[in-house]
Design a protein around this motif. Structure first.
Motif, short mmCIF file in Angstrom:
data_model
loop_
_atom_site.label_atom_id
_atom_site.label_comp_id
_atom_site.label_asym_id
_atom_site.label_seq_id
_atom_site.Cartn_x
_atom_site.Cartn_y
_atom_site.Cartn_z
N CYS A 1 0.86 -1.11 0.05
CA CYS A 1 0.18 0.08 0.04
C CYS A 1 0.82 1.26 0.08
O CYS A 1 0.51 2.38 -0.80
CB CYS A 1 -0.90 0.00 1.33
SG CYS A 1 -2.17 -1.39 1.15
N VAL A 2 1.93 1.23 0.78
CA VAL A 2 2.77 2.55 0.86
C VAL A 2 3.49 2.73 -0.52
O VAL A 2 3.70 3.75 -0.83
CB VAL A 2 3.92 2.09 1.98
CG1 VAL A 2 4.73 3.27 1.88
CG2 VAL A 2 3.26 2.26 3.41
N LEU A 3 3.98 1.54 -1.10
CA LEU A 3 4.36 1.45 -2.48
C LEU A 3 3.65 2.31 -3.54
O LEU A 3 3.87 3.16 -4.29
CB LEU A 3 5.00 0.19 -2.86
CG LEU A 3 5.58 0.21 -4.33
CD1 LEU A 3 6.61 1.19 -4.52
CD2 LEU A 3 5.79 -1.25 -4.69
N ILE A 4 2.22 1.82 -3.14
CA ILE A 4 1.27 2.36 -4.50
C ILE A 4 0.80 3.86 -4.17
O ILE A 4 0.75 4.54 -5.04
CB ILE A 4 -0.11 1.48 -4.12
CG1 ILE A 4 -0.13 0.06 -4.79
CG2 ILE A 4 -1.31 2.40 -4.78
CD1 ILE A 4 -1.00 -0.73 -4.10
N TRP A 5 0.92 4.12 -2.81
CA TRP A 5 0.80 5.52 -2.42
C TRP A 5 1.84 6.48 -3.01
O TRP A 5 1.78 7.45 -3.51
CB TRP A 5 0.66 5.70 -0.84
CG TRP A 5 0.51 7.03 -0.50
CD1 TRP A 5 -0.59 7.90 -0.43
CD2 TRP A 5 1.59 8.03 0.04
NE1 TRP A 5 -0.36 9.04 0.07
CE2 TRP A 5 0.91 9.22 0.40
CE3 TRP A 5 2.90 7.70 0.29
CZ2 TRP A 5 1.83 10.45 0.73
CZ3 TRP A 5 3.59 9.10 0.68
CH2 TRP A 5 3.08 10.18 0.93
N LEU A 6 3.18 5.94 -2.50
CA LEU A 6 4.60 6.56 -3.34
C LEU A 6 4.47 6.72 -4.71
O LEU A 6 4.67 7.88 -5.21
CB LEU A 6 5.61 5.98 -2.82
CG LEU A 6 6.12 5.99 -1.44
CD1 LEU A 6 7.20 5.18 -0.94
CD2 LEU A 6 6.32 7.49 -0.77
N THR A 7 3.86 5.65 -5.32
CA THR A 7 3.80 5.42 -6.83
C THR A 7 2.68 6.69 -7.33
O THR A 7 2.94 7.29 -8.46
CB THR A 7 3.39 4.23 -7.44
OG1 THR A 7 4.29 3.29 -6.87
CG2 THR A 7 3.27 4.32 -8.92
N GLY A 8 1.76 7.04 -6.81
CA GLY A 8 0.60 7.95 -6.96
C GLY A 8 1.34 9.33 -6.80
O GLY A 8 0.93 10.26 -7.42
N LEU A 9 2.08 9.14 -5.76
CA LEU A 9 2.56 10.71 -5.33
C LEU A 9 3.59 11.05 -6.69
O LEU A 9 3.46 12.22 -7.09
CB LEU A 9 3.49 10.67 -4.01
CG LEU A 9 4.21 12.12 -3.68
CD1 LEU A 9 3.18 13.01 -3.70
CD2 LEU A 9 5.11 11.80 -2.64
N ALA A 10 4.36 10.14 -7.05
CA ALA A 10 5.29 10.36 -8.06
C ALA A 10 4.58 10.64 -9.37
O ALA A 10 4.95 11.55 -10.14
CB ALA A 10 6.22 9.13 -8.28
N SER B 1 6.41 4.26 -13.47
CA SER B 1 5.30 3.68 -14.14
C SER B 1 5.74 1.99 -14.29
O SER B 1 4.72 1.23 -13.98
CB SER B 1 5.07 4.22 -15.25
OG SER B 1 3.97 3.38 -16.16
N ASN B 2 6.81 1.72 -14.67
CA ASN B 2 7.33 0.55 -14.74
C ASN B 2 7.26 -0.25 -13.37
O ASN B 2 7.10 -1.35 -13.10
CB ASN B 2 8.86 0.46 -15.56
CG ASN B 2 8.59 0.75 -16.97
OD1 ASN B 2 7.70 0.53 -17.59
ND2 ASN B 2 9.97 1.20 -17.42
N SER B 3 7.74 0.51 -12.30
CA SER B 3 7.88 0.09 -10.98
C SER B 3 6.46 -0.55 -10.54
O SER B 3 6.25 -1.32 -9.53
CB SER B 3 8.34 1.07 -10.35
OG SER B 3 9.99 1.21 -10.32
N LEU B 4 5.45 0.55 -10.71
CA LEU B 4 4.07 0.39 -10.45
C LEU B 4 3.60 -0.69 -11.14
O LEU B 4 2.93 -1.59 -10.64
CB LEU B 4 3.36 1.58 -10.97
CG LEU B 4 1.56 1.48 -10.63
CD1 LEU B 4 1.43 1.23 -9.17
CD2 LEU B 4 1.09 2.62 -11.26
N ASP B 5 4.12 -1.12 -12.40
CA ASP B 5 3.60 -2.43 -13.14
C ASP B 5 4.26 -3.43 -12.58
O ASP B 5 3.54 -4.67 -12.21
CB ASP B 5 4.45 -2.18 -14.56
CG ASP B 5 3.02 -2.12 -15.62
OD1 ASP B 5 1.98 -2.10 -15.12
OD2 ASP B 5 3.35 -2.09 -16.93
#
Lengths: 154, 626
Positions: B34-43, B608-612
């Motif tokens: 969840c934290v990673l998703i939140w950071l991805t959203g911030l980026a 984006s790749n990280s999010l993927d």
């Protein structure tokens, strides 16, 4: 009578290309610019008569007599009036050069104008020219010269 | 009953103790996800903000708009209607009408965009009049699209009025307030805030993304906890009832069985029901176990047992999780594609910007050189003008001199005419002299003839007197009359010679005078002819000099004008060169900014790749099977 080696006072004159000398004592005077009136039935060398000092003077043209070329204006040629004791005659020449005392020499050379009556075989040199002696009285007394009438005219 | 409850609590405590370690570990993984998703959203927000500020292609913007406005995003699940805030609608309509009137009074480009403001006002009025209660994505799309068009016009510079910009920001704020006042299923305050604040307050996007993910986090965390708790309980029960029954619990069971065996048959039946329930729970736990591995392809079997409702809820959670993962995959792919395209375009723009910077630099250098050349040309033209002035002055002087020469030639011609007249009179006099000379010559001729005749007379007299020829040698003995004639003849001959000589001399002098007069007359006539020609040439030269002076004056004026205009051109070129220098600096700055944008887009693509990669662990059923 002229003889060789004697000085003689002469009147020098020229007829066309020929030069002549005559005794100055036989000349009355030289006339210039005389009006010659032609006479019908005379020889061609007889231009006519002129009026001199109340007398008519017959004028004969020596150039025509000698069958030499006449000047362009024969009327202005001088006329030598001979002394009256030789006869009342005038001789029209091309030029009267003057009087001079010359010594004549006999000439062996072929004389020019030998058919001129009175011409002698004596010549004198003057100013590089040879003058042939002619006796004016003999000339004018020659029958050919006296016969001024045209041949067959009578 | 109390004993049963105590036994049940004991079972739960024991099961929790057995599965807590593993559950805590799985819970930590979920939290980290969840934290990673939140950071991805911030980026993603930061990169999206950069794209919007740099007017990146509308695909990214549309993607963000879609994410914000609803559409395919799972954050806005607007299915149920809700009443709208009438005050907010009124304020929106009034603001839109004010903006519409302002845009119509501004530039033609602004007037073109007034229709969007009018559309916003019309939609707001229609919503208010019709008391609309629907608020799904298609419901909000027109008004949001119209506001987005206005904001795009601001970014493109078509709308440059500060008042209009403020009104557009206010319109977006009102729209955000309207959306925030609408409560729909799944439309949490976080999502509303995210939707409202996208354009005017892009800085609020971290909160949007984080708050959009928060409910899901709150939903997923208990779900996972429950799931893993069930897994732990199932294992405990299996171990307790089938494989490794513990002594304490077996003893309790034996005691309970012993106590109840004699009680009554219903108790036995109740145990049988409990066993069936336990079996259903174990089956449910088995079916939920793949979820812990991220496999969303499985679903729990919904039966009529006690766990049927749990299985149904579990399936619903799995469905929503599938939709979430699908949406994340789709959004990530779209963001990645958009970022890749933007990066390529930005890279192309950076290359073109660099090329433009080089061209601008070259243009700047050429402009500087041109400015120097034009300045030099101005100086040369000024010198030409001065030289032309000198030539004009000299030409005027020459014209004056030629005019004076013409006057002098005129005077000379008059004098030559006078001299010619004098010479003509001299010619006439010479002719008179010649006429008189003829008389003299005639007189000389006659004198000569007289001298000749005198000589002849003297000779005749001598002959007559002496009767003989005389000789020079006897001259001194001449007769006196003959002598006088001889002397007279001599004098007359001398006179004749003098006259002849004098007449010849006079004739020669007259000839000389006549020849000289003739030469003088010829020379005078030639001089007059030459003077006439020279005078004509002088007049011609004067005219030419006047024309030259006139042409030189015109040349001087033209050269002066050219010099003046060239100086102005040089000054203008200098200003253009300075402006080009400024443009050059700006171009370099833009090229640098574009390079930085390329780098940022690269980072965004990496994120984006990280999010993927983050959502890659989830297994989804094939399309059409869910």
């Amino acid at each position: 009578m002229i003889t060789p080696e004697n000085e003689q006072a002469c009147l020098l004159f020229r007829v066309a290309t020929t030069r002549w000398a005559t005794d100055v004592a036989s000349v009355q005077r030289v006339l210039q610019d005389v009006v010659v009136y032609p006479v019908m039935g005379t020889q061609h060398w007889f231009p006519g008569l002129c009026h001199v000092d109340g007398q008519l003077l017959p004028v004969s043209d020596l150039a025509l007599w000698l069958n030499l070329a006449v000047s362009d204006n024969p009327q202005s040629d001088p006329v030598i009036q001979l002394h009256p004791h030789h006869g009342l005659v005038g001789l029209r020449v091309t030029e009267v050069i003057g009087t001079e005392t010359l010594t004549f020499q006999s000439s062996d050379a072929e004389p020019t104008g030998t058919h001129l009556p009175g011409a002698a075989e004596l010549t004198a040199m003057h100013n590089g020219h040879a003058y042939r002696w002619v006796d004016a009285s003999s000339l004018i007394q020659s029958p050919a010269f006296v016969a001024i009438g045209e041949v067959g005219a009578a | 009953m109390l004993t049963k409850l105590r036994n049940a609590l004991s079972d739960v405590r024991t099961g929790w103790a057995m599965c807590s370690r593993r559950a805590i570990a799985i819970w930590c993984v979920c939290f980290a996800l969840c934290v990673l998703i939140w950071l991805t959203g911030l980026a993603a927000k930061n990169q999206t903000e950069s794209l919007l500020r740099n007017a990146i292609p509308g695909q990214v913007q549309q993607t963000v708009e879609n994410a914000v406005e609803g559409g395919p995003t799972p954050l806005v699940l607007l299915d149920e209607p809700e009443s709208l805030d009438q005050n907010a609608l009124k304020q929106i309509s009034e603001t839109a009408l004010t903006l519409h009137s302002q845009l119509q009074q501004q530039t033609p480009m602004s007037a073109n965009h007034a229709v969007h403001a009018g559309r916003v006002a019309g939609l707001a009025v229609a919503m208010r009049q019709d008391q609309l209660t629907n608020s799904n994505a298609s419901f909000w799309q027109p008004i949001s699209g119209a506001i987005a068009e206005l904001e795009a016009a601001v970014r493109l510079g078509d709308i440059d009025s500060e008042d209009s910009k403020d009104l557009i920001v206010e319109l977006r704020t009102r729209y955000a307030q309207l959306r925030s006042g609408t409560r729909t299923v799944g439309d949490t305050p976080a999502s509303v805030s995210q939707t409202a604040a996208i354009s005017p307050a892009i800085t609020a996007m971290p909160l949007h993304w984080s708050l959009a993910l928060l409910p899901w986090l709150l939903f997923l965390l208990p779900l996972f906890c429950i799931g893993f708790a069930w897994v732990g309980l199932a294992r405990i029960a299996r171990r307790h009832f089938e494989q490794k029954p513990e002594a304490g619990y077996q003893q309790l069971v034996n005691e309970e069985v012993t106590r109840n065996m004699t009680a009554a048959a219903p108790v036995v039946n109740r145990h049988a029901a409990e066993r069936r329930t336990q079996a259903a729970i174990l089956q449910l736990l088995d079916e939920m176990e793949p979820l812990a591995e991220g496999d969303l392809t499985h679903e729990a079997s919904v039966t009529e047992d006690l766990t049927g409702a749990l299985a149904d809820a579990f399936n619903q959670a799995v469905h929503k999780l599938r939709r979430l993962v699908v949406q994340i995959n789709r959004s990530s792919g779209e963001v990645r594609a958009a970022v890749s395209l933007s990066r390529q375009r930005t890279l192309s723009m950076a290359k073109q910007g660099a090329s433009q910077a080089r061209e601008v630099t070259r243009t700047y250098e050429r402009l500087e050189q041109m400015q120097k050349d034009v300045a030099s040309l101005s100086t040369t033209t000024s010198q030409v003008a001065e030289r032309a002035y000198d030539v004009a002055t000299q030409t005027d002087s020459a014209a004056v001199a030629v005019a004076h020469s013409a006057e002098s030639i005129q005077v000379m011609r008059q004098q030559a005419n006078a001299a010619e007249r004098c010479i003509q009179r001299l010619v006439n006099s010479t002719q008179s002299i010649e006429a008189r000379l003829a008389d003299v010559q005639k007189a000389a001729s006659r004198t000569e003839l007289l001298a000749l005749n005198s000589t002849i007379e003297a000779a005749s007299r001598q002959t007559v007197t002496d009767g003989a020829a005389y000789a020079v040698t006897q001259q001194n003995k001449l007769h006196p009359s003959a002598k006088r004639y001889a002397e007279l003849s001599t004098d007359v001959s001398a006179l004749s010679a003098v006259l002849g000589s004098a007449s010849r001399d006079i004739e020669q002098l007259v000839d000389i005078i006549r020849d000289e007069v003739k030469e003088s007359v010829d020379a005078m006539q030639a001089t007059l002819h030459q003077a006439d020609q020279t005078e004509a040439q002088s007049v011609q030269a004067t005219e030419h000099l006047k024309q030259i002076a006139k042409a030189t004056d015109a040349l001087q004026q033209a050269a002066a004008e050219i010099a003046q205009r060239t100086a102005v051109q040089a000054q203008g070129l200098l200003e253009v060169a300075e402006t080009t220098g400024v443009i050059n600096e700006i171009t370099h700055s833009n090229a640098t900014a574009l390079s930085q944008a390329v780098s940022d887009l690269q980072k965004l693509e990496n994120l984006s790749n990280s999010l993927d990669a983050s959502v890659h662990g989830f297994r989804l059923p094939a399309e059409g099977t869910s």
